[in-house]
Design an enzyme around this catalytic site. Structure first.
Site, PDB file in Angstrom:
ATOM      1  N   GLU A 146       2.735  -6.569   7.867  1.00  0.00           N
ATOM      2  CA  GLU A 146       1.722  -5.661   8.403  1.00  0.00           C
ATOM      3  C   GLU A 146       1.777  -5.556   9.930  1.00  0.00           C
ATOM      4  O   GLU A 146       1.559  -4.479  10.494  1.00  0.00           O
ATOM      5  CB  GLU A 146       0.317  -6.123   7.970  1.00  0.00           C
ATOM      6  CG  GLU A 146      -0.045  -5.776   6.535  1.00  0.00           C
ATOM      7  CD  GLU A 146       0.475  -6.777   5.517  1.00  0.00           C
ATOM      8  OE1 GLU A 146       0.092  -6.664   4.334  1.00  0.00           O
ATOM      9  OE2 GLU A 146       1.268  -7.662   5.901  1.00  0.00           O
ATOM     10  N   GLY A 205       0.651  -5.783   0.686  1.00  0.00           N
ATOM     11  CA  GLY A 205      -0.336  -5.979  -0.376  1.00  0.00           C
ATOM     12  C   GLY A 205       0.254  -6.577  -1.622  1.00  0.00           C
ATOM     13  O   GLY A 205      -0.423  -7.309  -2.347  1.00  0.00           O
ATOM     14  N   GLU A 245       0.073 -10.135  -0.907  1.00  0.00           N
ATOM     15  CA  GLU A 245      -1.323 -10.572  -0.953  1.00  0.00           C
ATOM     16  C   GLU A 245      -1.792 -10.736  -2.399  1.00  0.00           C
ATOM     17  O   GLU A 245      -2.546 -11.652  -2.726  1.00  0.00           O
ATOM     18  CB  GLU A 245      -2.212  -9.550  -0.245  1.00  0.00           C
ATOM     19  CG  GLU A 245      -1.996  -9.478   1.260  1.00  0.00           C
ATOM     20  CD  GLU A 245      -3.182  -8.857   1.972  1.00  0.00           C
ATOM     21  OE1 GLU A 245      -4.228  -9.522   2.112  1.00  0.00           O
ATOM     22  OE2 GLU A 245      -3.059  -7.679   2.376  1.00  0.00           O
ATOM     23  N   ALA A 262       0.827  -1.206   0.000  1.00  0.00           N
ATOM     24  CA  ALA A 262       0.000   0.000   0.000  1.00  0.00           C
ATOM     25  C   ALA A 262       0.859   1.252   0.000  1.00  0.00           C
ATOM     26  O   ALA A 262       1.993   1.260   0.475  1.00  0.00           O
ATOM     27  CB  ALA A 262      -0.924  -0.001   1.224  1.00  0.00           C
TER      28      ALA A 262
END
Length: 280
Positions: free
Chosen positions: A148, A125, A128, A80
């Site tokens: 995270e 992310g 992910e 992110a």
């Protein structure tokens, strides 16, 4: 860099791209290159929306059968855009993620396969994103992490319930609770990566495109149905229920199409099949 190739003829226009570069390295193959190298290809909210439209276009465009995603520079994606996140927190703005998740891939269902060509770090992310890709090719210097917890946040974009099905509970716990970095070869041993290649420029994209070309040579309809059957099992549906649903819904559509007949006929006639665009 992988060859750019030439753009095919489309039924609908290519979506605009501000944060990525789109090219066509082989027939029926779409290559999307995240293009914020100074920011390690972090994806902001506008970038997620842009990618959502691109992957929807891939699924709808008859001349495209497979997608490949990679990054520019030394990172695949660092996750992110924390600067944007911080600014939104300070101004009281909510972060409205697209329904398909991070990079429009981490929660994507979709119709057509997408291959990740991981050219460097895939953190947060970015990691992910690759968990829900259909195949993953990594350069030898690629690294994977869900850091995270080190920032007081959670990998909420879809990876947690999915990665456990790929690498198992203990390894998933190790990644999510420690936030440690996993090198490419270890990720391959865990089953998160299909293939590790060298770290020369463009090498990982070339390997991913080779996979894409192998897929694109097959019946587009059969690829869609086969992917759907595997996805239903991976997402937790029982084997018999998934088989029944695949037969009742997807295989009946496959049988109604022309490609299944063409595939059998080409085999009997000892020639290469002449596939038509998927119409499922």
């Amino acid at each position: 860099m992988a060859p750019v190739g030439s753009a095919p003829t489309f039924e609908s226009p290519q979506p605009p791209s501000k944060y990525c570069v789109i090219s066509y390295p082989a027939p029926n193959v779409l290559l999307v290159r995240l293009n914020r190298p100074k920011d390690l290809n972090c994806i902001n909210m506008e970038g997620h929306a842009e990618l959502h439209k691109i992957w929807e276009w891939l699924d709808a465009e008859p001349s495209l059968n497979v997608g490949v995603i990679t990054g520019t520079g030394r990172a695949f994606s660092a996750g992110a855009d924390l600067k944007e996140w911080n600014n939104r927190n300070n101004s009281g703005q909510k972060r409205e993620m697209v329904p398909s998740g991070f990079g429009a891939l981490s929660r994507r269902s979709g119709r057509k396969p997408i291959i990740a060509a991981v050219n460097g770090l895939a953190f947060g992310g970015g990691c992910e994103l690759i968990v829900n890709c259909d195949l993953v090719v990594a350069s030898s210097n690629a690294t994977f992490a869900l850091p995270e917890v080190k920032r007081g946040v959670v990998a909420f974009a879809g990876a947690l319930p999915r990665i456990v099905r790929t690498i198992g509970k203990q390894r998933a716990m190790e990644m999510a609770l420690t936030g440690r970095t996993v090198p490419a070869q270890e990720a391959k041993e865990w089953g998160l990566v299909n293939k590790v290649v060298g770290d020369k420029e463009g090498e990982v994209v070339e390997a991913a495109v080779e996979y894409a070309k192998m897929i694109a040579e097959n019946s587009p309809d059969a690829v869609i149905v086969s992917r759907e059957g595997i996805k239903m099992g991976w997402e937790g549906m029982g084997a018999e229920d998934a088989t029944r649903l695949a037969n009742d819904v997807w295989f009946s559509r496959l049988q109604a199409g022309e490609n299944i007949k063409e595939g059998v006929k080409a085999f009997v006639e000892k020639r290469k099949p002449k596939w038509k665009a998927a119409k499922l």
